[in-house]
Design a protein around this motif. Structure first.
Motif, PDB file in Angstrom:
ATOM      1  N   VAL A  61     -13.434 -41.856  90.190  1.00  0.00           N
ATOM      2  CA  VAL A  61     -12.381 -42.369  91.065  1.00  0.00           C
ATOM      3  C   VAL A  61     -11.762 -41.201  91.828  1.00  0.00           C
ATOM      4  O   VAL A  61     -11.298 -40.232  91.228  1.00  0.00           O
ATOM      5  CB  VAL A  61     -11.298 -43.117  90.268  1.00  0.00           C
ATOM      6  CG1 VAL A  61     -10.363 -43.851  91.228  1.00  0.00           C
ATOM      7  CG2 VAL A  61     -11.919 -44.090  89.285  1.00  0.00           C
ATOM      8  N   ASP A  94     -12.890 -44.602  96.417  1.00  0.00           N
ATOM      9  CA  ASP A  94     -11.793 -43.940  97.144  1.00  0.00           C
ATOM     10  C   ASP A  94     -11.096 -44.933  98.042  1.00  0.00           C
ATOM     11  O   ASP A  94     -11.732 -45.772  98.695  1.00  0.00           O
ATOM     12  CB  ASP A  94     -12.305 -42.746  97.963  1.00  0.00           C
ATOM     13  CG  ASP A  94     -11.198 -41.736  98.235  1.00  0.00           C
ATOM     14  OD1 ASP A  94     -11.250 -40.622  97.675  1.00  0.00           O
ATOM     15  OD2 ASP A  94     -10.265 -42.064  99.015  1.00  0.00           O
ATOM     16  N   ILE A  95      -9.786 -44.823  98.072  1.00  0.00           N
ATOM     17  CA  ILE A  95      -8.942 -45.726  98.830  1.00  0.00           C
ATOM     18  C   ILE A  95      -9.054 -45.453 100.335  1.00  0.00           C
ATOM     19  O   ILE A  95      -8.699 -46.310 101.152  1.00  0.00           O
ATOM     20  CB  ILE A  95      -7.484 -45.553  98.328  1.00  0.00           C
ATOM     21  CG1 ILE A  95      -6.616 -46.748  98.658  1.00  0.00           C
ATOM     22  CG2 ILE A  95      -6.860 -44.275  98.861  1.00  0.00           C
ATOM     23  CD1 ILE A  95      -5.236 -46.668  97.988  1.00  0.00           C
ATOM     24  N   ALA A 109      -9.361 -29.622  81.533  1.00  0.00           N
ATOM     25  CA  ALA A 109      -8.684 -28.402  81.980  1.00  0.00           C
ATOM     26  C   ALA A 109      -9.337 -27.200  81.312  1.00  0.00           C
ATOM     27  O   ALA A 109      -9.710 -26.233  81.966  1.00  0.00           O
ATOM     28  CB  ALA A 109      -7.195 -28.446  81.637  1.00  0.00           C
TER      29      ALA A 109
HETATM   30  P1  NAI Z   1      -8.559 -34.452  97.403  1.00  0.00           P
HETATM   31  O1  NAI Z   1      -7.316 -34.660  98.165  1.00  0.00           O
HETATM   32  O2  NAI Z   1      -9.715 -33.768  98.053  1.00  0.00           O
HETATM   33  O3  NAI Z   1      -9.106 -35.853  96.861  1.00  0.00           O
HETATM   34  C1  NAI Z   1      -8.287 -36.803  96.278  1.00  0.00           C
HETATM   35  C2  NAI Z   1      -8.861 -38.166  96.699  1.00  0.00           C
HETATM   36  O4  NAI Z   1      -8.158 -39.178  95.986  1.00  0.00           O
HETATM   37  C3  NAI Z   1      -8.695 -38.463  98.186  1.00  0.00           C
HETATM   38  O5  NAI Z   1      -9.963 -38.688  98.775  1.00  0.00           O
HETATM   39  C4  NAI Z   1      -7.831 -39.720  98.199  1.00  0.00           C
HETATM   40  O6  NAI Z   1      -8.145 -40.618  99.247  1.00  0.00           O
HETATM   41  C5  NAI Z   1      -8.129 -40.314  96.839  1.00  0.00           C
HETATM   42  N1  NAI Z   1      -7.127 -41.267  96.377  1.00  0.00           N
HETATM   43  C6  NAI Z   1      -5.779 -41.184  96.424  1.00  0.00           C
HETATM   44  N2  NAI Z   1      -5.223 -42.286  95.906  1.00  0.00           N
HETATM   45  C7  NAI Z   1      -6.237 -43.092  95.510  1.00  0.00           C
HETATM   46  C8  NAI Z   1      -6.305 -44.372  94.909  1.00  0.00           C
HETATM   47  N3  NAI Z   1      -5.204 -45.029  94.573  1.00  0.00           N
HETATM   48  N4  NAI Z   1      -7.529 -44.895  94.647  1.00  0.00           N
HETATM   49  C9  NAI Z   1      -8.652 -44.222  94.977  1.00  0.00           C
HETATM   50  N5  NAI Z   1      -8.642 -43.005  95.547  1.00  0.00           N
HETATM   51  C10 NAI Z   1      -7.459 -42.453  95.815  1.00  0.00           C
HETATM   52  O7  NAI Z   1      -8.138 -33.673  96.080  1.00  0.00           O
HETATM   53  P2  NAI Z   1      -9.099 -32.865  95.087  1.00  0.00           P
HETATM   54  O8  NAI Z   1      -9.176 -31.458  95.517  1.00  0.00           O
HETATM   55  O9  NAI Z   1     -10.343 -33.633  94.892  1.00  0.00           O
HETATM   56  O10 NAI Z   1      -8.220 -32.908  93.749  1.00  0.00           O
HETATM   57  C11 NAI Z   1      -8.066 -34.134  93.056  1.00  0.00           C
HETATM   58  C12 NAI Z   1      -7.072 -33.970  91.919  1.00  0.00           C
HETATM   59  O11 NAI Z   1      -7.630 -33.128  90.917  1.00  0.00           O
HETATM   60  C13 NAI Z   1      -5.751 -33.327  92.320  1.00  0.00           C
HETATM   61  O12 NAI Z   1      -4.685 -33.934  91.627  1.00  0.00           O
HETATM   62  C14 NAI Z   1      -5.924 -31.903  91.856  1.00  0.00           C
HETATM   63  O13 NAI Z   1      -4.686 -31.249  91.646  1.00  0.00           O
HETATM   64  C15 NAI Z   1      -6.683 -32.129  90.578  1.00  0.00           C
HETATM   65  N6  NAI Z   1      -7.392 -30.976  90.056  1.00  0.00           N
HETATM   66  C16 NAI Z   1      -7.395 -30.809  88.697  1.00  0.00           C
HETATM   67  C17 NAI Z   1      -8.047 -29.766  88.111  1.00  0.00           C
HETATM   68  C18 NAI Z   1      -8.049 -29.624  86.627  1.00  0.00           C
HETATM   69  O14 NAI Z   1      -8.397 -28.572  86.115  1.00  0.00           O
HETATM   70  N7  NAI Z   1      -7.699 -30.643  85.882  1.00  0.00           N
HETATM   71  C19 NAI Z   1      -8.744 -28.758  88.938  1.00  0.00           C
HETATM   72  C20 NAI Z   1      -8.736 -29.058  90.340  1.00  0.00           C
HETATM   73  C21 NAI Z   1      -8.066 -30.124  90.867  1.00  0.00           C
END
Ligand code: NAI
Length: 307
Positions: free
Chosen positions: A6, A32-33, A143
């Motif tokens: 997701v 993706d939304i 993590a």
């Molecule tokens: P991104 O902004 O590239 O992708 C997030 C996606 O989620 C977007 O395409 C958006 O349209 C989609 N989205 C938002 N609301 C939604 C919904 N209700 N239903 C379906 N899709 C939805 O962000 P990225 O870089 O992919 O990061 C994603 C998350 O992962 C962030 O919160 C980031 O901080 C986190 N993250 C966590 C890490 C960890 O170690 N746990 C490491 C890197 C990122």
């Protein structure tokens, strides 16, 4: 089987590509939304199947319901950090998104294991568990695999050795209370202090803790995604293949390390049904204290989120 990822953003698309490439799964579905984004990414990944030699089908949809019943649901949806933002700045926005998606996931896939990736990771994992009504074994956060990999990569460079020759576990929180127990680190088969001076080791730990921010600072927009996406995929593969390898993951201990409640990063073995076992490493007293402090801080933040 089927894995749903997701969020077809940066992290989700890398995780999906890696899972497809591993050829362990019948179908990977991206959700993706944002308009047709997931369909576009899925089509693009599927175009690479002859190049990479996989037969996993890749599909993109806009809702978790359309994805269909899945064995594993990886949640990467939400906002990512921008320069100057801490992970916790995202908490309210992402809690609403993760909560709603978790409820959707459990409705479609009541037997699934949920792997939470969205930040702030510790809080989002516990929040997803609370919303899910699932046993804690089936809600896990990513993590430690990433943070351990970052430390191993940086240490290998500093010690001029192969990353394979560095073993380490990043525990505690995904953030300031990350705990890197140096007593458990080996470099070329020996303690890290035999390979690097203590001052340099402290620098590596600090740089690891700040690696996410370091990447955010270098990118024009967005945050790290290659190592994060691969880390999430690695955890799903470890579950499907039941590798039995010890990985760091955000899980809910029941007295291990003297911690009885809440989620925190610990060394674990994963299995097909999620958390199989928490592995108790012989930490030093100081490392143990830092780990318990991390668990307390996470619990405080989760408490604030619920308030
Ligand atoms: P991104 O902004 O590239 O992708 C997030 C996606 O989620 C977007 O395409 C958006 O349209 C989609 N989205 C938002 N609301 C939604 C919904 N209700 N239903 C379906 N899709 C939805 O962000 P990225 O870089 O992919 O990061 C994603 C998350 O992962 C962030 O919160 C980031 O901080 C986190 N993250 C966590 C890490 C960890 O170690 N746990 C490491 C890197 C990122």
């Amino acid at each position: 089987g089927r894995v749903t990822v997701v969020g077809a953003g940066n992290v989700g698309m890398i995780a999906a590509m890696r899972l497809a490439e591993s050829d362990l799964i019948d179908e990977v579905v991206l959700v993706d939304i944002a308009g047709q984004r997931a369909a576009g990414i899925a089509l693009d990944i599927s175009h690479a199947s002859p190049l990479l030699g996989f037969s996993t089908r890749v599909r993109g949809v806009t809702t978790v319901a359309e994805a269909g019943r899945s064995e594993y649901v990886v949640i990467t949806a939400g906002r990512a950090r921008t320069p100057g933002m801490s992970r916790s700045d995202l908490v309210d926005t992402n809690a609403a998104i993760v909560g709603a998606l978790t409820a959707d996931a459990v409705a479609v896939s009541p037997d699934a294991v949920l792997l939470v990736v969205t930040n702030p990771l510790d809080e989002m994992t516990q929040h997803a568990w609370q919303v899910s009504g699932l046993p804690t074994e089936r809600v896990i956060g990513m993590a430690g695999v990433l943070d351990s990999s970052r430390f191993r990569a940086l240490t290998a460079l500093a010690a001029d050795t192969s990353p394979r020759q560095v073993s380490a576990f990043a525990l505690g929180s995904h953030g300031d209370e990350m705990v890197l127990p140096l007593s458990q680190v080996t470099v070329d088969g020996g303690p890290i202090t035999e390979s690097l001076p203590a001052s340099e080791v402290d620098g590596l730990v600090d740089r690891t803790r700040n690696s996410g921010a370091e990447v955010v600072g270098l990118l024009e927009s967005g945050s790290a995604f290659f190592a994060p996406g691969l880390s999430a995929a690695r955890m799903v593969s470890a579950m499907i293949r039941e590798t039995g390898e010890v990985l760091a993951a955000t899980v809910a201990p029941r007295g291990e390390y003297g911690i009885r409640s809440g989620y925190v990063g610990l060394p674990v073995r994963l299995g097909r049904g999620g958390l199989a076992e928490i592995v108790e490493l012989p930490l030093t007293d100081v490392e143990l204290r830092d780990l318990r402090t991390a668990a307390e801080r996470i619990a405080e933040r989760v408490g604030a989120l619920e308030a």
